[in-house]
Design a protein around this motif. Sequence first.
Motif, PDB file in Angstrom:
ATOM      1  N   GLY A 120       0.843  -1.197   0.000  1.00 56.32           N
ATOM      2  CA  GLY A 120       0.000   0.000   0.000  1.00 56.32           C
ATOM      3  C   GLY A 120       0.875   1.242   0.000  1.00 56.32           C
ATOM      4  N   GLY A 121       1.980   1.167   0.748  1.00 53.34           N
ATOM      5  CA  GLY A 121       2.934   2.278   0.797  1.00 53.34           C
ATOM      6  C   GLY A 121       3.576   2.543  -0.553  1.00 53.34           C
ATOM      7  N   LEU A 122       3.882   1.485  -1.300  1.00 52.20           N
ATOM      8  CA  LEU A 122       4.435   1.677  -2.650  1.00 52.20           C
ATOM      9  C   LEU A 122       3.440   2.406  -3.541  1.00 52.20           C
ATOM     10  N   TYR A 123       2.177   2.031  -3.413  1.00 52.77           N
ATOM     11  CA  TYR A 123       1.150   2.692  -4.219  1.00 52.77           C
ATOM     12  C   TYR A 123       1.040   4.177  -3.829  1.00 52.77           C
ATOM     13  N   LEU A 124       1.028   4.446  -2.519  1.00 54.65           N
ATOM     14  CA  LEU A 124       0.938   5.842  -2.060  1.00 54.65           C
ATOM     15  C   LEU A 124       2.184   6.631  -2.454  1.00 54.65           C
ATOM     16  N   LEU A 125       3.353   6.003  -2.410  1.00 54.62           N
ATOM     17  CA  LEU A 125       4.587   6.641  -2.875  1.00 54.62           C
ATOM     18  C   LEU A 125       4.441   7.003  -4.353  1.00 54.62           C
ATOM     19  N   TRP A 126       3.936   6.078  -5.128  1.00 52.96           N
ATOM     20  CA  TRP A 126       3.748   6.287  -6.559  1.00 52.96           C
ATOM     21  C   TRP A 126       2.792   7.447  -6.844  1.00 52.96           C
ATOM     22  N   THR A 127       1.797   7.653  -5.945  1.00 53.47           N
ATOM     23  CA  THR A 127       0.847   8.754  -6.146  1.00 53.47           C
ATOM     24  C   THR A 127       1.424  10.099  -5.715  1.00 53.47           C
ATOM     25  N   GLY A 128       2.605  10.090  -5.098  1.00 52.13           N
ATOM     26  CA  GLY A 128       3.238  11.352  -4.746  1.00 52.13           C
ATOM     27  C   GLY A 128       3.537  11.560  -3.271  1.00 52.13           C
ATOM     28  N   MET A 129       3.151  10.629  -2.419  1.00 53.02           N
ATOM     29  CA  MET A 129       3.456  10.747  -0.983  1.00 53.02           C
ATOM     30  C   MET A 129       4.879  10.225  -0.758  1.00 53.02           C
ATOM     31  N   LEU A 130       5.856  11.074  -1.016  1.00 50.64           N
ATOM     32  CA  LEU A 130       7.259  10.656  -1.048  1.00 50.64           C
ATOM     33  C   LEU A 130       7.776  10.127   0.283  1.00 50.64           C
ATOM     34  N   TRP A 131       7.215  10.576   1.400  1.00 46.41           N
ATOM     35  CA  TRP A 131       7.670  10.100   2.714  1.00 46.41           C
ATOM     36  C   TRP A 131       7.323   8.632   2.936  1.00 46.41           C
ATOM     37  N   MET A 132       6.440   8.070   2.125  1.00 47.52           N
ATOM     38  CA  MET A 132       6.064   6.659   2.278  1.00 47.52           C
ATOM     39  C   MET A 132       7.239   5.726   1.990  1.00 47.52           C
ATOM     40  N   LYS A 133       8.270   6.234   1.294  1.00 50.82           N
ATOM     41  CA  LYS A 133       9.415   5.369   1.005  1.00 50.82           C
ATOM     42  C   LYS A 133      10.069   4.878   2.294  1.00 50.82           C
ATOM     43  N   TYR A 134      10.004   5.662   3.363  1.00 52.22           N
ATOM     44  CA  TYR A 134      10.573   5.246   4.648  1.00 52.22           C
ATOM     45  C   TYR A 134       9.694   4.188   5.319  1.00 52.22           C
ATOM     46  N   ILE A 135       8.385   4.328   5.205  1.00 51.74           N
ATOM     47  CA  ILE A 135       7.448   3.326   5.735  1.00 51.74           C
ATOM     48  C   ILE A 135       7.635   2.020   4.972  1.00 51.74           C
ATOM     49  N   VAL A 136       7.747   2.112   3.655  1.00 54.69           N
ATOM     50  CA  VAL A 136       7.948   0.927   2.817  1.00 54.69           C
ATOM     51  C   VAL A 136       9.238   0.214   3.223  1.00 54.69           C
ATOM     52  N   MET A 137      10.289   0.965   3.418  1.00 52.01           N
ATOM     53  CA  MET A 137      11.582   0.387   3.798  1.00 52.01           C
ATOM     54  C   MET A 137      11.480  -0.306   5.158  1.00 52.01           C
ATOM     55  N   PHE A 138      10.916   0.386   6.147  1.00 48.38           N
ATOM     56  CA  PHE A 138      10.801  -0.164   7.498  1.00 48.38           C
ATOM     57  C   PHE A 138       9.903  -1.403   7.510  1.00 48.38           C
ATOM     58  N   SER A 139       8.731  -1.300   6.888  1.00 49.95           N
ATOM     59  CA  SER A 139       7.797  -2.435   6.915  1.00 49.95           C
ATOM     60  C   SER A 139       8.339  -3.620   6.124  1.00 49.95           C
ATOM     61  N   GLY A 140       9.075  -3.356   5.059  1.00 48.66           N
ATOM     62  CA  GLY A 140       9.693  -4.440   4.290  1.00 48.66           C
ATOM     63  C   GLY A 140      10.752  -5.172   5.099  1.00 48.66           C
ATOM     64  N   ILE A 141      11.552  -4.410   5.842  1.00 45.39           N
ATOM     65  CA  ILE A 141      12.572  -5.031   6.709  1.00 45.39           C
ATOM     66  C   ILE A 141      11.893  -5.844   7.806  1.00 45.39           C
ATOM     67  N   LEU A 142      10.858  -5.277   8.434  1.00 45.87           N
ATOM     68  CA  LEU A 142      10.148  -5.985   9.499  1.00 45.87           C
ATOM     69  C   LEU A 142       9.487  -7.255   8.961  1.00 45.87           C
ATOM     70  N   MET A 143       8.886  -7.174   7.779  1.00 40.69           N
ATOM     71  CA  MET A 143       8.265  -8.345   7.166  1.00 40.69           C
ATOM     72  C   MET A 143       9.309  -9.436   6.917  1.00 40.69           C
ATOM     73  N   THR A 144      10.471  -9.051   6.440  1.00 36.01           N
ATOM     74  CA  THR A 144      11.544 -10.009   6.174  1.00 36.01           C
ATOM     75  C   THR A 144      12.049 -10.643   7.465  1.00 36.01           C
ATOM     76  N   LEU A 145      12.260  -9.833   8.497  1.00 33.74           N
ATOM     77  CA  LEU A 145      12.713 -10.374   9.784  1.00 33.74           C
ATOM     78  C   LEU A 145      11.689 -11.339  10.371  1.00 33.74           C
ATOM     79  N   THR A 146      10.416 -11.017  10.224  1.00 31.35           N
ATOM     80  CA  THR A 146       9.363 -11.895  10.710  1.00 31.35           C
ATOM     81  C   THR A 146       9.365 -13.213   9.934  1.00 31.35           C
ATOM     82  N   PHE A 147       9.533 -13.129   8.616  1.00 35.86           N
ATOM     83  CA  PHE A 147       9.591 -14.342   7.795  1.00 35.86           C
ATOM     84  C   PHE A 147      10.774 -15.215   8.210  1.00 35.86           C
ATOM     85  N   VAL A 148      11.944 -14.612   8.330  1.00 37.89           N
ATOM     86  CA  VAL A 148      13.153 -15.362   8.700  1.00 37.89           C
ATOM     87  C   VAL A 148      12.962 -16.027  10.057  1.00 37.89           C
ATOM     88  N   THR A 149      12.466 -15.274  11.032  1.00 41.80           N
ATOM     89  CA  THR A 149      12.262 -15.807  12.381  1.00 41.80           C
ATOM     90  C   THR A 149      11.243 -16.939  12.380  1.00 41.80           C
TER      91      THR A 149
END
Length: 162
Positions: A120-149
């Motif tokens: 959802g953050g990627l979509y909002l980033l694409w629409t112009g909400m540039l600060w979403m790139k930080y949410i996308v980065m954080f949530s992607g890292i958290l999702m990956t850590l959760t998957f690995v764990t």
Amino acid sequence: MQLNGLIIKLPKEIKLLIGAFIIVLSIGFYTGLLFVGETSSANPNGIEEHYLGNEDDENAKVMRFKKSDKEMLTLVHNHILSMSIIFFLVGLLVAITKLNGKLKLFLIIEPFISVILTFGGLYLLWTGMLWMKYIVMFSGILMTLTFVTSTAIVLIQVLQKK
């Protein structure tokens, strides 16, 4: 029915099936991460450039163009559907592991939040909400850590004897 620790008591054939599934799923997941690293430089500005393009950057090594409506809707649709199925299946397996209740609940629920925030953050980033790139980065890292764990816990417990 007592689910906590059930995975350890399962028959050998079911444990082999679960182990094979987790290994193959992990190969696919980590291949996807390699793709992200190759296409977006795995940093907030690289994410922004990948989806919004870099036509204005005269020093760009590789020219990128803003994703089209169809590309973004396909990406968001495909990832939310596929990741929800992946995390549903992994969550079912985590549910039958022997684990602290709060940690187990976090590992089961968190990936769904991260999927929505990431894609959802990627979509909002694409629409112009540039600060979403930080949410996308954080949530992607958290999702990956959760998957690995989660997958590590499942594999470790699937290898345990009854």
